[in-house]
Design an enzyme around this catalytic site. Structure first.
Site, PDB file in Angstrom:
ATOM      1  N   ARG A 103       0.879  -1.189   0.000  1.00 21.44           N
ATOM      2  CA  ARG A 103       0.000   0.000   0.000  1.00 21.44           C
ATOM      3  C   ARG A 103       0.905   1.225   0.000  1.00 21.44           C
ATOM      4  O   ARG A 103       1.509   1.546   1.022  1.00 21.44           O
ATOM      5  CB  ARG A 103      -0.937  -0.011   1.213  1.00 21.44           C
ATOM      6  CG  ARG A 103      -1.646   1.315   1.393  1.00 21.44           C
ATOM      7  CD  ARG A 103      -2.738   1.290   2.428  1.00 21.44           C
ATOM      8  NE  ARG A 103      -3.925   0.617   1.930  1.00 21.44           N
ATOM      9  CZ  ARG A 103      -5.144   0.753   2.446  1.00 21.44           C
ATOM     10  NH1 ARG A 103      -5.349   1.541   3.482  1.00 21.44           N
ATOM     11  NH2 ARG A 103      -6.166   0.097   1.939  1.00 21.44           N
ATOM     12  N   HIS A 130      -7.284   0.836  -6.407  1.00 19.32           N
ATOM     13  CA  HIS A 130      -7.523  -0.016  -5.232  1.00 19.32           C
ATOM     14  C   HIS A 130      -8.211  -1.304  -5.713  1.00 19.32           C
ATOM     15  O   HIS A 130      -9.376  -1.567  -5.410  1.00 19.32           O
ATOM     16  CB  HIS A 130      -8.375   0.735  -4.212  1.00 19.32           C
ATOM     17  CG  HIS A 130      -8.364   0.128  -2.835  1.00 19.32           C
ATOM     18  ND1 HIS A 130      -7.592  -0.968  -2.492  1.00 19.32           N
ATOM     19  CD2 HIS A 130      -9.052   0.466  -1.707  1.00 19.32           C
ATOM     20  CE1 HIS A 130      -7.791  -1.268  -1.219  1.00 19.32           C
ATOM     21  NE2 HIS A 130      -8.672  -0.413  -0.724  1.00 19.32           N
ATOM     22  N   GLN A 133     -10.060  -3.815  -3.340  1.00 21.58           N
ATOM     23  CA  GLN A 133     -11.409  -3.371  -2.967  1.00 21.58           C
ATOM     24  C   GLN A 133     -12.397  -3.753  -4.058  1.00 21.58           C
ATOM     25  O   GLN A 133     -13.508  -4.225  -3.776  1.00 21.58           O
ATOM     26  CB  GLN A 133     -11.402  -1.857  -2.744  1.00 21.58           C
ATOM     27  CG  GLN A 133     -12.728  -1.301  -2.285  1.00 21.58           C
ATOM     28  CD  GLN A 133     -13.123  -1.805  -0.901  1.00 21.58           C
ATOM     29  OE1 GLN A 133     -12.330  -1.759   0.026  1.00 21.58           O
ATOM     30  NE2 GLN A 133     -14.349  -2.282  -0.756  1.00 21.58           N
ATOM     31  N   ASP A 219     -17.455   7.072  -1.811  1.00 19.85           N
ATOM     32  CA  ASP A 219     -16.254   6.967  -0.976  1.00 19.85           C
ATOM     33  C   ASP A 219     -15.941   8.376  -0.468  1.00 19.85           C
ATOM     34  O   ASP A 219     -16.544   9.368  -0.927  1.00 19.85           O
ATOM     35  CB  ASP A 219     -15.091   6.400  -1.820  1.00 19.85           C
ATOM     36  CG  ASP A 219     -13.806   6.200  -1.023  1.00 19.85           C
ATOM     37  OD1 ASP A 219     -13.865   6.143   0.218  1.00 19.85           O
ATOM     38  OD2 ASP A 219     -12.718   6.106  -1.648  1.00 19.85           O
ATOM     39  N   CYS A 258     -16.544   1.703   0.535  1.00 17.78           N
ATOM     40  CA  CYS A 258     -15.385   0.848   0.845  1.00 17.78           C
ATOM     41  C   CYS A 258     -14.942   0.956   2.296  1.00 17.78           C
ATOM     42  O   CYS A 258     -14.228   0.081   2.780  1.00 17.78           O
ATOM     43  CB  CYS A 258     -14.225   1.194  -0.084  1.00 17.78           C
ATOM     44  SG  CYS A 258     -13.674   2.909   0.088  1.00 17.78           S
ATOM     45  N   ARG A 286     -13.541  -8.555   1.540  1.00 17.55           N
ATOM     46  CA  ARG A 286     -12.096  -8.313   1.346  1.00 17.55           C
ATOM     47  C   ARG A 286     -11.328  -9.596   1.680  1.00 17.55           C
ATOM     48  O   ARG A 286     -10.398  -9.977   0.977  1.00 17.55           O
ATOM     49  CB  ARG A 286     -11.606  -7.161   2.237  1.00 17.55           C
ATOM     50  CG  ARG A 286     -12.165  -5.792   1.885  1.00 17.55           C
ATOM     51  CD  ARG A 286     -11.681  -5.307   0.537  1.00 17.55           C
ATOM     52  NE  ARG A 286     -10.224  -5.267   0.449  1.00 17.55           N
ATOM     53  CZ  ARG A 286      -9.452  -4.252   0.881  1.00 17.55           C
ATOM     54  NH1 ARG A 286     -10.020  -3.175   1.382  1.00 17.55           N
ATOM     55  NH2 ARG A 286      -8.132  -4.299   0.779  1.00 17.55           N
TER      56      ARG A 286
END
Ligand code: CP
Ligand code: NVA
Length: 301
Positions: A103, A130, A133, A219, A258, A286
């Site tokens: 990340r 991402h 996700q 988001d 998310c 996830r």
């Protein structure tokens, strides 16, 4: 070169189906209390330059359930600020582990990391993408809305939105995107999404986007690393009425996020805490989706 997962379209649509099918199988096995352990003695390195709750816990737990092990390396450990070149970090960690999840802020740094890695690298979020996700989101949509759902993204054209748009294209969903012009997804990403079978429409009117959507995804308006733009972004999104609230939605519209969510900004607490929200299913997925991805990348499916 190892098979990297820099963004969702590093998979072919057929591979994406395989990963989602494997995730669903692993989820069902876990529910039956018979998880299996297809990755014995395999080690995942997890590099974090930004904070995380879901990504860290789901990857670490996922590796344990698969029979392997995960090593956490936080910002103090990985030294991406110049302790050593990213190429040296990548080559060194590749010599110890079987797969790496990173990340990072800068997507170009992830690309650089992948260039030197001799094991698969998974993007655990960058400023641009991402894809982990997206895997979880597509699994939740399959489970709760079916394979030809109409969905809308209302909000910022950020990392989550970009990967989601391409993923929707890949599995043939109808997606309407609604973003302020100055924070819209760039054309290059829309072109990538339109290379596949789904349809992608754009509008600047949140009401038009929400009308007819079976689920609306949003988001945060200010992502990690954008704190200095906070006031400017909030003003734009507020003035454009981009908040996902009850007045925007039909009574049966589901809501995706998310997480982490900022109640009162991009979404109201009322909507987030209601039965329409699929956010906990997304968060749970996830775990299952990444287990599907790990077994796929390590040829254990
Ligand atoms: N959705 C998500 O990636 O959550 P974290 O930032 O907590 O990992
Ligand atoms: N867009 C958000 C997602 C967090 C999971 C961010 O990058 O901060």
């Amino acid at each position: 070169m190892p098979r990297h997962f820099r963004d969702i379209d590093d998979l072919s649509p057929a591979d994406l189906d395989t990963v989602l099918d494997t995730a669903a199988d692993l989820k069902a096995s876990l529910d039956r209390g018979d998880p299996g352990a297809p990755l014995p003695d395999r080690t995942l390195a997890m590099l974090f330059e930004k904070p995380s709750t879901r990504t860290r816990v789901s990857f670490e737990t996922g590796m344990t359930q698969l029979g392997g092990h995960a090593v956490f390396l936080g910002p103090e450990d990985v030294g991406l600020d110049g302790r050593e070149p990213i190429a040296d970090l990548s080559r060194s960690i590749s010599r110890y582990t079987d797969v790496i999840m990173a990340r990072l802020f800068d997507h170009a740094q992830l690309e650089e990391f992948c260039k030197y890695a001799t094991v698969p690298v998974i993007n655990g979020l960058t400023d641009d993408a991402h894809p982990c996700q997206t895997l979880a989101d597509l699994l939740a949509i399959r489970e709760h809305l079916g394979r030809d759902a109409e969905v809308a993204w209302i909000g910022d054209g950020n990392n989550v939105a970009r990967s989601f748009a391409v993923g929707c294209g890949m599995i043939g969903l109808d997606l309407t995107i609604c973003m302020p012009e100055e924070y819209a997804i760039d054309e290059e990403v829309l072109d990538r999404a339109r290379d596949f079978t789904g349809t992608i429409e754009t509008t600047s009117d949140p009401r038009e986007a929400a009308a007819g959507a079976e689920a609306v995804y949003t988001d945060v308006w200010v992502s990690m690393g954008e704190e200095s733009d906070r006031e400017e972004k909030l003003t734009t999104f507020r003035e454009g009425d981009f908040q996902v609230n009850a007045s925007l939605l039909d009574s049966d519209t589901r809501v995706l996020h998310c997480l982490p969510a900022h109640r009162g900004e991009e979404i109201t607490a009322e909507v987030l805490e209601s039965d329409r929200a699929l956010v906990w299913e997304q968060a749970e997925n996830r775990l299952h989706a990444q287990k599907g991805l790990l077994t796929f990348l390590l040829d254990a499916v």
